[in-house]
Design a protein around this motif. Sequence first.
Motif, PDB file in Angstrom:
ATOM      1  N   ILE A 149       5.450   8.831  -4.095  1.00 14.41           N
ATOM      2  CA  ILE A 149       6.785   9.437  -4.226  1.00 14.41           C
ATOM      3  C   ILE A 149       7.852   8.350  -4.341  1.00 14.41           C
ATOM      4  O   ILE A 149       7.632   7.198  -3.973  1.00 14.41           O
TER       5      ILE A 149
ATOM      6  N   GLN B 223       9.438   4.746   2.043  1.00 15.13           N
ATOM      7  CA  GLN B 223       8.539   5.071   3.148  1.00 15.13           C
ATOM      8  C   GLN B 223       8.105   3.806   3.883  1.00 15.13           C
ATOM      9  O   GLN B 223       7.981   2.752   3.287  1.00 15.13           O
ATOM     10  N   GLU B 224       7.800   3.980   5.159  1.00 16.36           N
ATOM     11  CA  GLU B 224       7.271   2.884   5.967  1.00 16.36           C
ATOM     12  C   GLU B 224       5.843   2.586   5.527  1.00 16.36           C
ATOM     13  O   GLU B 224       5.028   3.487   5.365  1.00 16.36           O
ATOM     14  N   THR B 225       5.512   1.308   5.346  1.00 22.49           N
ATOM     15  CA  THR B 225       4.146   0.960   4.974  1.00 22.49           C
ATOM     16  C   THR B 225       3.876  -0.504   5.313  1.00 22.49           C
ATOM     17  O   THR B 225       4.673  -1.135   6.018  1.00 22.49           O
ATOM     18  N   VAL B 226       2.746  -1.023   4.820  1.00 23.02           N
ATOM     19  CA  VAL B 226       2.398  -2.423   5.061  1.00 23.02           C
ATOM     20  C   VAL B 226       1.977  -3.069   3.748  1.00 23.02           C
ATOM     21  O   VAL B 226       1.637  -2.383   2.786  1.00 23.02           O
TER      22      VAL B 226
ATOM     23  N   THR C 111       1.527  15.250  -3.656  1.00 23.83           N
ATOM     24  CA  THR C 111       1.246  13.930  -4.242  1.00 23.83           C
ATOM     25  C   THR C 111       1.685  12.817  -3.282  1.00 23.83           C
ATOM     26  O   THR C 111       2.777  12.879  -2.734  1.00 23.83           O
ATOM     27  N   SER C 112       0.844  11.812  -3.116  1.00 20.09           N
ATOM     28  CA  SER C 112       1.209  10.768  -2.157  1.00 20.09           C
ATOM     29  C   SER C 112       2.198   9.753  -2.734  1.00 20.09           C
ATOM     30  O   SER C 112       3.000   9.194  -2.005  1.00 20.09           O
TER      31      SER C 112
ATOM     32  N   ASN D 294       2.735  12.322   4.032  1.00 23.16           N
ATOM     33  CA  ASN D 294       2.179  10.962   3.949  1.00 23.16           C
ATOM     34  C   ASN D 294       2.121  10.333   5.343  1.00 23.16           C
ATOM     35  O   ASN D 294       3.043  10.491   6.139  1.00 23.16           O
TER      36      ASN D 294
ATOM     37  N   GLN E 108      -8.849   8.563   3.129  1.00 24.80           N
ATOM     38  CA  GLN E 108      -7.875   8.423   2.042  1.00 24.80           C
ATOM     39  C   GLN E 108      -8.589   7.942   0.792  1.00 24.80           C
ATOM     40  O   GLN E 108      -9.321   6.962   0.836  1.00 24.80           O
TER      41      GLN E 108
ATOM     42  N   TYR F 148       0.819  -1.212   0.000  1.00 31.27           N
ATOM     43  CA  TYR F 148       0.000   0.000   0.000  1.00 31.27           C
ATOM     44  C   TYR F 148       0.850   1.257   0.000  1.00 31.27           C
ATOM     45  O   TYR F 148       1.706   1.429   0.869  1.00 31.27           O
ATOM     46  N   ARG F 149       0.558   2.166  -0.932  1.00 30.83           N
ATOM     47  CA  ARG F 149       1.237   3.459  -0.905  1.00 30.83           C
ATOM     48  C   ARG F 149       0.672   4.298   0.244  1.00 30.83           C
ATOM     49  O   ARG F 149      -0.551   4.486   0.319  1.00 30.83           O
ATOM     50  N   PRO F 150       1.506   4.823   1.138  1.00 29.43           N
ATOM     51  CA  PRO F 150       0.994   5.653   2.224  1.00 29.43           C
ATOM     52  C   PRO F 150       0.185   6.840   1.698  1.00 29.43           C
ATOM     53  O   PRO F 150       0.580   7.455   0.700  1.00 29.43           O
ATOM     54  N   SER F 151      -0.935   7.109   2.337  1.00 31.40           N
ATOM     55  CA  SER F 151      -1.824   8.234   2.015  1.00 31.40           C
ATOM     56  C   SER F 151      -2.446   8.155   0.628  1.00 31.40           C
ATOM     57  O   SER F 151      -3.059   9.107   0.178  1.00 31.40           O
ATOM     58  N   HIS F 152      -2.299   7.017  -0.034  1.00 30.89           N
ATOM     59  CA  HIS F 152      -2.979   6.822  -1.309  1.00 30.89           C
ATOM     60  C   HIS F 152      -4.282   6.045  -1.032  1.00 30.89           C
ATOM     61  O   HIS F 152      -4.582   5.702   0.112  1.00 30.89           O
ATOM     62  N   ALA F 153      -5.047   5.779  -2.074  1.00 32.28           N
ATOM     63  CA  ALA F 153      -6.334   5.106  -1.921  1.00 32.28           C
ATOM     64  C   ALA F 153      -6.217   3.584  -1.912  1.00 32.28           C
ATOM     65  O   ALA F 153      -7.223   2.887  -1.758  1.00 32.28           O
TER      66      ALA F 153
ATOM     67  N   PHE G 249       2.021   3.738   7.201  1.00 35.16           N
ATOM     68  CA  PHE G 249       1.195   2.617   7.683  1.00 35.16           C
ATOM     69  C   PHE G 249       2.006   1.710   8.600  1.00 35.16           C
ATOM     70  O   PHE G 249       3.211   1.513   8.395  1.00 35.16           O
TER      71      PHE G 249
ATOM     72  N   ALA H  56      -5.180   1.218   0.184  1.00 34.65           N
ATOM     73  CA  ALA H  56      -5.655   0.451   1.343  1.00 34.65           C
ATOM     74  C   ALA H  56      -7.151   0.624   1.572  1.00 34.65           C
ATOM     75  O   ALA H  56      -7.852  -0.338   1.913  1.00 34.65           O
TER      76      ALA H  56
END
Lengths: 367, 367, 367, 367
Positions: C306, C310-313, C303-304, D263, D285, C101-106, D266, C108
């Motif tokens: 980038i 970045q940390e994500t899941v 823009t989310s 951002n 989001q 999942y891209r952080p702050s994107h749609a 997650f 998730a």
Amino acid sequence: MGSIFGQLFRISTFGESHGGGVGVVIDGCPPQLPISAEEIQLELDRRRPGQSKITTPRKETDTCEILSGVFQGKTTGTPITILVPNKDTRPQDYSEMATTYRPSHADATYDAKYGFRNWQGGGRSSARETIGRVAAGAIAQKILREVANVEIVGYVKRIKDLEAPVDTDTVTREAVESNIVRCPHGECAQQMIDLIEQIRREKDSIGGVVECVVRNVPRGLGEPVFDKLEADLARGIMSLPASKGFEIGSGFSGTLLRGSEHNDPFYPDEEGNIRTRSNYSGGVQGGISNGENIILRAAFKPTSTIGKSQETVTSSGEATELAAKGRHDPCVLPRAVPMVEAMVALVLCDHLLRDRAQCHLFEQEGE
Amino acid sequence: MGSIFGQLFRISTFGESHGGGVGVVIDGCPPQLPISAEEIQLELDRRRPGQSKITTPRKETDTCEILSGVFQGKTTGTPITILVPNKDTRPQDYSEMATTYRPSHADATYDAKYGFRNWQGGGRSSARETIGRVAAGAIAQKILREVANVEIVGYVKRIKDLEAPVDTDTVTREAVESNIVRCPHGECAQQMIDLIEQIRREKDSIGGVVECVVRNVPRGLGEPVFDKLEADLARGIMSLPASKGFEIGSGFSGTLLRGSEHNDPFYPDEEGNIRTRSNYSGGVQGGISNGENIILRAAFKPTSTIGKSQETVTSSGEATELAAKGRHDPCVLPRAVPMVEAMVALVLCDHLLRDRAQCHLFEQEGE
Amino acid sequence: MGSIFGQLFRISTFGESHGGGVGVVIDGCPPQLPISAEEIQLELDRRRPGQSKITTPRKETDTCEILSGVFQGKTTGTPITILVPNKDTRPQDYSEMATTYRPSHADATYDAKYGFRNWQGGGRSSARETIGRVAAGAIAQKILREVANVEIVGYVKRIKDLEAPVDTDTVTREAVESNIVRCPHGECAQQMIDLIEQIRREKDSIGGVVECVVRNVPRGLGEPVFDKLEADLARGIMSLPASKGFEIGSGFSGTLLRGSEHNDPFYPDEEGNIRTRSNYSGGVQGGISNGENIILRAAFKPTSTIGKSQETVTSSGEATELAAKGRHDPCVLPRAVPMVEAMVALVLCDHLLRDRAQCHLFEQEGE
Amino acid sequence: MGSIFGQLFRISTFGESHGGGVGVVIDGCPPQLPISAEEIQLELDRRRPGQSKITTPRKETDTCEILSGVFQGKTTGTPITILVPNKDTRPQDYSEMATTYRPSHADATYDAKYGFRNWQGGGRSSARETIGRVAAGAIAQKILREVANVEIVGYVKRIKDLEAPVDTDTVTREAVESNIVRCPHGECAQQMIDLIEQIRREKDSIGGVVECVVRNVPRGLGEPVFDKLEADLARGIMSLPASKGFEIGSGFSGTLLRGSEHNDPFYPDEEGNIRTRSNYSGGVQGGISNGENIILRAAFKPTSTIGKSQETVTSSGEATELAAKGRHDPCVLPRAVPMVEAMVALVLCDHLLRDRAQCHLFEQEGE
């Protein structure tokens, strides 16, 4: 979510047979229309119970009050609220119906859907709900008259197998209102009244057909492909209590003709307007009004609440019998006439506004 | 503004007889439904022209393409777009219709409303527009089957005065599809086919009645007071080209009965469900489905475009005669069957979603 | 059910980043408006990717095709379908996003809601979806110009902390289009461009504010109490990808003033029109346009997607890191300008039709 | 046509400052929800005038009455009507306003649009209209609590330039209600109260910002692309009287950050839920709730009706001055808090039902 009707002239009806009252909120009414509670009351009086010996004896004056949206005798363009308080309520008369379902009534399906219902006097499924429609319809009719001199005349065409010959070009509301069954043919009217009284004595009920003609309809109303004028009229009519069928123009009988017989030949009249020699179309072609009279018919079944004993079940699913008490009409047709007219007026008024919005934009600006 | 249908399962159809194509956008389809273009094509093939000797000879394969909303064979919950390009267009065949109005067709009213129309092949008023409905209806039918095993079976009940006896409890789509007129009664079907061929030879047209039964309908669908199930069904049916009448259950003939005959007695079945002994109600009481079969009928007039010469006018208002060229059906009924089924499916699917939203909220959470 | 916008001028957008294409169906467009694919293309070209060095390098010509609703160069009043096929699709670029999942994107939230998504290029949440809005907005703008010479001019007011002084009375689209960042102040524009290029090199992104002025707005647009003009404008703007805030007139800074400073004094101008000396109201009072310039601002976040890590899941809920590949804009603002203008045009056009329907009924007939 | 809000949980407000009363009809409320007039009254009391020394001295108890839709203490699934009669009306106080337009008020635009208005107490543009919203919001809040324990807490964040630090994770309604300005920070609250009293003495007015946090929001609410959750929240908020701006999450200030800062990373929490470390997104989001707190802010301008003398015009267009009489709030913020909460609740409740309808259909049936 089903108590709102219309796209631009949009009504929201509320209320149950018993409780604080019934009424309507009209959103989108054009401003500056002169309107009074008295004008609305005239229509409500044609719908109210107890108006004659062949209707339910429930004593309601159905006196309406305008709570908002009218100022100094004119509409303001903001929501118009019309309230009719309930007066002659007798919840005890209906206590049996709390647990015993009337066959072919809404009792069982309301419980199935909502898990629960206001069983006093039929609650929301009571014909009292139509007060809001008739009140709003009175305003819609006034708009149609002011803008285009539109005339809407509904009447009882048939009671059971007693059918009246009626000339749709000339029938007047005066003729319709000249008797309590609202059939403009005097002789047939008397036979109908006699039949209804006999059926009432037998604790039974009957149905019939209301016909409605609309004259002076502007050309161009109706929006293909889903909001065809006949589609919206059908929806309006079929949303009335006890309606089981709808026809426009030739209806079901038109299916017995050939195209060469059924097509309405065009001709130019003396003013150069395009007219049709016959009117099997019923005033609508391709979903759009053609300027000829709109003619439609609605079938109303015999009232489901009857005094005769019937096989049924309780709300807990046990077999039982029910001979309904309470007050009810042996035949809904006479009171259905103003309801049909109201629904027709609401549909036409809504489509008048819609047509003005989409199809007259550039010409307006050109003036 | 009239090309959108439904509240939650909402379709927007587009396209004309001639031009880039016709199709539909479906907004609100539940996600994760397996669906393929092939499944949709099956329904489109039942609707397409040229499928038999008794339909219009226009040669269209009506091959559909899913442009969006389906990924890896399943719906995504986003808008589904289905496009059917136009192929066998012959605008020249319709050049006369650019200026000469076909009686009882939409030519004159479209010009009156919009001041202008795409006259090629009837433009938007062409029955090609129903492609979008049938495509969307295929998806709606699949949802209804998956959720509740709902079966929708439409068929030709009557052509002109040839009426077929049909058992609504047992009629199958296989029986309906066993002949080209889509009447499940073989003997009647042959007579109907013969009649249609004769009428075609006479350059005339005929109409009739489509009946539709829906089995396994969940209880509780329909939203009083305006969005009663029969009201929305009526609107859907009456928005189809050439429809002139709608009935549910007993319909017009029910008005000849007394209440004591017409009411459907309730009884508890062996599993404790509340059932009715008769079904004059047609599966709907008080605007809400009661779990019995929904039975409805639609009257379709004789096709208005005929080869016989007729009195009419030109778009400039001069009297003339017209013997229509172009390709058209002598009788729309066989192809109307999938259209009726599609409209019924669209209404039921929409009401299924609406009922789940309003009336199953708390139980869902309690589970 | 969320892809339809407008009450009378109603658009239904469809399509995903990858797949058959994206587009729009417009239902309710007034007939007889001259329109061509070329006029629509002009607006699409302002929105398309790859138009300059500071936008995403995805190569799409975004060439539109009108499939229906236009005949002989004019609208017919029936649904207008505009389709833009997808060309330069690279699903493989997004394969990582299928599961991360891209952080702050749609990504998730789509999975959470629909249980499933088209992950290619962002699917429905891609900014490609706005093609349908911009195409429809081009038609809405033309209607507004034809009817009332309405001018809509949007521009980049601020990028991060670089804010440009702009005179809302005189700013022109020509000035806006004179540089690739769409800021009408040349010096600021160059600084903004430099900043965006620097940020892109750092694999990061930035946001900013688009301001939009509308001149020559007819008085009387907007429908209290819920469909106030600023409410519908806010909804339109906040439905754009990446928008986080909306202001009309004085907006948040107006809350720092006293009423005696903030109220716009009325005065009669030379032609007897009621005008205001200041315009803190932003052209709307009580939810209704007052004839002064409408001025609004929209905040767009950075823009989310980038290139920085970045940390994500993952979609199965495991912690991971993501440095996004694929093609994306370091700053959406330059391409957001035509999107803002389109949404403003769609809202105003819809309200123009609504106002004509409700508030000009009687005068029309009187003329 | 602008007084209806919501798609499934649909409200229709009615009424003016002076006249029969104000209220709301709610169509689509789930059945079997326990609700009483007392619960609704609690919210109305937070909105009513005369509640403290810093609000308008108009003496209205705003006592509500449930006219329909509730039976034996529970909702029936049919329309709920709530009426609040007007009591302390003083039309004479407003006689000057019949002909003299208050700057930045709705007087002039209502006249421009409708050609006419109910000028008593502001008519439909009076904040009394929000009674219907707050009453309906009380029911929406109860549904949200029952279904998902959703908590909505609004409060005054800023009055003019006095801004209070508030922890959105822990702020409670008790803290908010502990003082008359509805700011949960006691010290700031006192300064705000002092400022409002001073401004009132100066016959002037001030504005500020209401912030609202929603906790325990179910994931998956909101319907791209137009009915994104933030879009519908923006519309709801911007339809409130005196609102000039809306932000979600980081809002306008978020445009000053880089993507790598903005951002929200997650991470999987201990129960395996996907959470975000920061919440610049404000709980939404891609237009869909992600389960984090929803945080939004609304800018309210200084009240337009002030006692100071101002330049204005008469309805006939002549220059004049006006020092408003009548009763009004020097600052709307304290009373705006329950209005903001109501609109937020209405939007969330509507989207809860919509999500259940579309995205939980198959799982329901699987259970």
